[in-house]
Design a protein around this motif. Structure first.
Motif, mmCIF file in Angstrom:
data_model
loop_
_atom_site.group_PDB
_atom_site.id
_atom_site.type_symbol
_atom_site.label_atom_id
_atom_site.label_comp_id
_atom_site.label_asym_id
_atom_site.label_seq_id
_atom_site.Cartn_x
_atom_site.Cartn_y
_atom_site.Cartn_z
ATOM 1 N N VAL A 131 0.862 -1.182 0.000
ATOM 2 C CA VAL A 131 0.000 0.000 0.000
ATOM 3 C C VAL A 131 0.898 1.232 0.000
ATOM 4 O O VAL A 131 1.908 1.273 0.709
ATOM 5 C CB VAL A 131 -0.915 0.036 1.249
ATOM 6 C CG1 VAL A 131 -1.642 1.376 1.346
ATOM 7 C CG2 VAL A 131 -1.922 -1.099 1.203
ATOM 8 N N ALA A 178 1.919 -2.451 -4.658
ATOM 9 C CA ALA A 178 0.929 -1.378 -4.533
ATOM 10 C C ALA A 178 0.600 -0.755 -5.881
ATOM 11 O O ALA A 178 -0.530 -0.312 -6.115
ATOM 12 C CB ALA A 178 1.443 -0.305 -3.568
ATOM 13 N N GLU A 220 -1.298 -3.554 -8.242
ATOM 14 C CA GLU A 220 -2.663 -3.850 -7.796
ATOM 15 C C GLU A 220 -3.478 -2.597 -7.514
ATOM 16 O O GLU A 220 -4.538 -2.675 -6.890
ATOM 17 C CB GLU A 220 -2.602 -4.762 -6.565
ATOM 18 C CG GLU A 220 -1.909 -6.088 -6.890
ATOM 19 C CD GLU A 220 -1.702 -6.966 -5.666
ATOM 20 O OE1 GLU A 220 -2.492 -6.851 -4.706
ATOM 21 O OE2 GLU A 220 -0.743 -7.765 -5.668
ATOM 22 N N ARG A 252 -3.116 0.132 -5.562
ATOM 23 C CA ARG A 252 -3.410 0.449 -4.167
ATOM 24 C C ARG A 252 -2.568 1.647 -3.705
ATOM 25 O O ARG A 252 -1.824 1.575 -2.734
ATOM 26 C CB ARG A 252 -3.178 -0.778 -3.276
ATOM 27 C CG ARG A 252 -4.182 -1.891 -3.513
ATOM 28 C CD ARG A 252 -4.217 -2.874 -2.362
ATOM 29 N NE ARG A 252 -2.916 -3.476 -2.113
ATOM 30 C CZ ARG A 252 -2.453 -4.560 -2.715
ATOM 31 N NH1 ARG A 252 -3.210 -5.172 -3.630
ATOM 32 N NH2 ARG A 252 -1.266 -5.048 -2.446
ATOM 33 N N ASN A 254 -7.195 -3.169 2.088
ATOM 34 C CA ASN A 254 -6.196 -4.002 1.418
ATOM 35 C C ASN A 254 -6.379 -5.465 1.809
ATOM 36 O O ASN A 254 -6.309 -6.369 0.978
ATOM 37 C CB ASN A 254 -4.792 -3.537 1.800
ATOM 38 C CG ASN A 254 -3.709 -4.436 1.242
ATOM 39 O OD1 ASN A 254 -3.542 -4.530 0.043
ATOM 40 N ND2 ASN A 254 -2.988 -5.113 2.120
ATOM 41 N N LYS A 303 -9.444 -6.968 0.055
ATOM 42 C CA LYS A 303 -9.197 -7.219 -1.370
ATOM 43 C C LYS A 303 -8.399 -8.497 -1.563
ATOM 44 O O LYS A 303 -8.637 -9.264 -2.485
ATOM 45 C CB LYS A 303 -8.464 -6.026 -1.991
ATOM 46 C CG LYS A 303 -9.376 -4.822 -2.266
ATOM 47 C CD LYS A 303 -8.635 -3.745 -3.013
ATOM 48 C CE LYS A 303 -9.566 -2.596 -3.385
ATOM 49 N NZ LYS A 303 -8.867 -1.532 -4.131
#
Length: 255
Positions: A182, A210, A213, A215, A245, A248
């Motif tokens: 993240v 991050a 994906e 994020r 996160n 997901k």
């Protein structure tokens, strides 16, 4: 007089707003002080004379400081209190300090208990995470500067871990090597305008989880960069992002 949003937010939270005779333009983001004169901050002051004109008995500053600006203040016959918090413990100490100065010591202790209780509740929620989420939080993009140490503490409370040293210049290669899951952008003095697209364009980060994906998140900077009561809302935002996160990843495995 407050030249720091953190000091303003603390004084207002402990019921000492009436003592303020001037604030920064950023203070309105964290406290109900729109009616007070705005006189600059510890990074930039257009006119020291505007500060002197308010006849403050004490001028309060906090990080970040610019040497030239502080020098101008120290040239005046002003009582200047310079706060320099790094950790949550420092934030609590500053709250106690201002509470003592303002004659609101009991209210300062109440605020500290409230903040600790809020963080403890968030920490209990974080225990649902099976492992810590690897996070990179950024306070400035050029040069890249990671978020302050108190943000790293909040990340840990929320169930994550800061994967680079906090409050320091970092390179894009450092971030890439640390492989954050993240990325949180809270660029100083930008409100909610940190640019996520910029992060996705960094060539060195193309293989970072991050980035792959999608994020990368923006948190309003005053919620993470103001070492005072706003950190409670900042922690709630971080907790939501880190747990988002987790959800997901669970959904991805279910597919």
């Amino acid at each position: 007089m407050s030249l720091a949003p953190s000091a303003t937010s603390i004084l207002c939270a402990i019921g000492a707003r009436r003592l303020l005779v001037g604030v920064t333009k950023w203070c309105c983001d964290v406290a109900p002080v729109a009616a007070l004169p705005r006189v600059g901050d510890c990074w930039h002051i257009e006119s020291v004379a505007d500060i002197v004109a308010q006849r403050p008995t004490l001028v309060i500053g906090s990080v970040p400081y610019k040497q030239e600006t502080v020098g101008k203040l120290l040239e005046q016959r002003l009582n200047f209190l310079a706060m320099n918090p790094r950790s949550l413990a420092d934030v609590y100490a500053d709250i106690r300090l201002l509470g003592g100065i303002a004659g609101r010591a009991a209210q300062a202790e109440t605020l500290i208990r409230k903040m600790r209780s809020e963080f403890a509740a968030i920490g209990r929620t974080a225990k649902k995470l099976k492992r810590r989420v690897r996070a990179y939080c950024e306070a400035w993009p050029n040069p890249r500067i990671s978020s302050p140490p108190w943000v790293a503490e909040l990340v840990k409370i929320c169930g994550g871990e800061m994967i680079v040293p906090a409050g320091e210049k970092v390179t894009e290669a450092q971030v890439a090597e640390a492989q954050p899951e993240v990325i949180v952008l809270a660029w100083a003095a930008t409100g909610g305008k940190s640019d996520r697209d910029q992060a996705y364009k960094v060539a060195a980060w193309k293989d970072v989880p991050a980035i792959r994906e999608r994020r990368v998140f923006v948190v309003r900077d005053e919620l993470l960069n103001t070492p005072g009561p706003p950190l409670m809302e900042g922690a709630r935002e971080l907790s939501k992002l880190l747990h988002q996160n987790r959800r997901k990843r669970v959904q991805h495995r279910a597919r």
